[in-house]
Design an enzyme around this catalytic site. Structure first.
Site, PDB file in Angstrom:
ATOM      1  N   CYS A 284       0.213   1.203  -4.843  1.00 15.00           N
ATOM      2  CA  CYS A 284      -1.243   0.998  -4.796  1.00 15.00           C
ATOM      3  C   CYS A 284      -2.003   2.249  -4.362  1.00 15.00           C
ATOM      4  O   CYS A 284      -3.222   2.334  -4.538  1.00 15.00           O
ATOM      5  CB  CYS A 284      -1.596  -0.174  -3.884  1.00 15.00           C
ATOM      6  N   ARG A 337       1.749  -7.939   1.787  1.00 13.77           N
ATOM      7  CA  ARG A 337       1.474  -6.496   1.687  1.00 13.77           C
ATOM      8  C   ARG A 337       0.232  -6.184   2.508  1.00 13.77           C
ATOM      9  O   ARG A 337      -0.875  -6.548   2.120  1.00 13.77           O
ATOM     10  CB  ARG A 337       1.273  -6.071   0.235  1.00 13.77           C
ATOM     11  N   CYS A 339      -2.166  -3.707   3.196  1.00 18.80           N
ATOM     12  CA  CYS A 339      -2.670  -2.496   2.561  1.00 18.80           C
ATOM     13  C   CYS A 339      -3.655  -1.839   3.528  1.00 18.80           C
ATOM     14  O   CYS A 339      -4.770  -2.336   3.732  1.00 18.80           O
ATOM     15  CB  CYS A 339      -3.355  -2.856   1.243  1.00 18.80           C
TER      16      CYS A 339
END
Length: 368
Positions: A284, A337, A339
């Site tokens: 990402c 996740r 982030c």
């Protein structure tokens, strides 16, 4: 009452004795030197308390951990360098006052105000204990706007506990003149000397601000900072991300491709948040973690900004915006996740963790 006792002491050449002030013990030279060292090395603040006879009020504050210096004197009068005789003549407008120097890292001003209220009748005008006169009025005097605001707020809160109007002055300090030497540390030099404060309150003051436990010390190590402080300490990008909920550019941030062993901490407080063994490459463009060190370190909040529905991640102590959490993480690591923006983090390599105070977390790096 105190005026009569002073006169008798001068005429007869004897120590002044009246109501007992309990088991008052003079401070040792070592303790005073220690306090002086603290005052040299810390951000010491000051506030001024008028609470009747300043002998007892000074001795009371000397018992409180975090108070690093006291001085008795005359405050908010209408002439320069008044003598005690002039003050008790009721012509100068001065109040017997104690200058209290304290270390805000050890004791909160709000606690000092609360304890002070226990030593006075805040509804009494120009009278405390057996002492009468305007020099015995009550007041808390400040030398800066921030302290004045706290004083006014706390006195207003405490006033709700009384049926009569509270008469404690909450005004800026106009002037303060040190009292004669024989008034300084009076009850240290004259144990059992006259005091309008009930003896048991000195013991209460000694116990009112105990040393924190090891657990509390650990919790107090990381403190949320004022935004004005962060504005000076952080880069523009770090401030924008953490304080204004910003997002840095993908693949153009410091830690998206960081692979070294170590710990990631809150850039605003230094509190540990993530470790490298929970970091994974998600593609990402931002640092991605399967979990924080513990969920107790973060807050998760629903975020509907920018036309999306997401779960925002913030540091609990620093209340800094970190990023978002999604459910598209590795299944074998729990499926989440985290982030996280690099700008909200500081990375401490394993080799530096011990010297930077994160030694206790090194063992987590060995748990694969």
């Amino acid at each position: 009452m105190k005026n009569i006792l002073i006169l008798l002491g001068v005429v007869l050449g004897i120590a002044v004795f009246a109501t007992s002030c309990g088991d008052a013990k003079p401070k040792s030279t070592e303790t005073k030197k220690e306090n002086e060292t603290i005052m040299d090395n810390r951000n010491v603040k000051e506030v001024y308390f008028a609470g009747g006879c300043f002998w007892g009020t000074e001795h009371f504050f000397q018992q409180i951990r975090g108070v690093v210096g006291t001085e008795v004197g005359y405050a908010n009068g209408n002439k320069e360098n008044p003598t005690y005789e002039e003050v008790v003549s009721h012509t100068t407008g001065f109040a017997e006052t104690v200058k209290v120097k304290y270390d805000p890292e050890q004791v909160d001003l709000k606690l000092l105000i609360d304890l002070y209220f226990k030593t006075i009748d805040p509804t009494s005008l120009n009278k405390q204990g057996n002492d009468r006169g305007d020099q015995y009025r009550t007041g808390i005097y400040s030398t800066d706007k921030a302290t004045e605001a706290i004083i006014k707020e706390e006195v207003q809160k405490l006033s709700k506990n009384y049926d009569k109007p509270v008469l404690v002055e909450t005004i800026p300090l106009k002037n303060f003149y040190k009292a004669e030497d024989y008034h300084q540390d009076y009850l240290d030099k004259n144990p059992g000397g006259y005091c309008h404060i009930e003896p048991g309150l000195f013991e209460m003051a000694r116990k009112a601000n105990p040393l924190p436990t090891k657990k509390e010390n650990k919790e107090m190590k990381y403190q949320k900072k004022d935004k004005a402080v962060l504005k000076k300490e952080l880069s523009d990008e770090q401030y924008r991300v953490t304080q204004e909920n910003g997002t840095e550019r993908a693949f153009q941030n410091e830690y998206w491709d960081e692979t070294r062993e170590g710990i990631y901490v809150d850039i605003t407080t230094g509190e540990p948040l993530f470790i490298s063994t929970d970091k994974f490459e998600s593609g990402c463009g931002w640092p991605s973690f399967s979990k924080p060190i513990t969920k107790q370190l973060i807050d998760e909040k629903l975020d509907r900004s920018h036309g999306m529905t997401r779960v925002e991640v913030r540091s609990k102590t620093g209340d800094a915006h970190l990023g978002h959490v999604f459910n598209d993480g590795p299944a074998d690591k729990g499926g989440l996740r985290y982030c996280i923006n690099s700008a909200s983090l500081k990375f401490v390599p394993k080799a530096d963790m011990q010297k930077e105070g994160y030694g206790e977390y090194i063992s987590l790096l060995d748990k694969k």
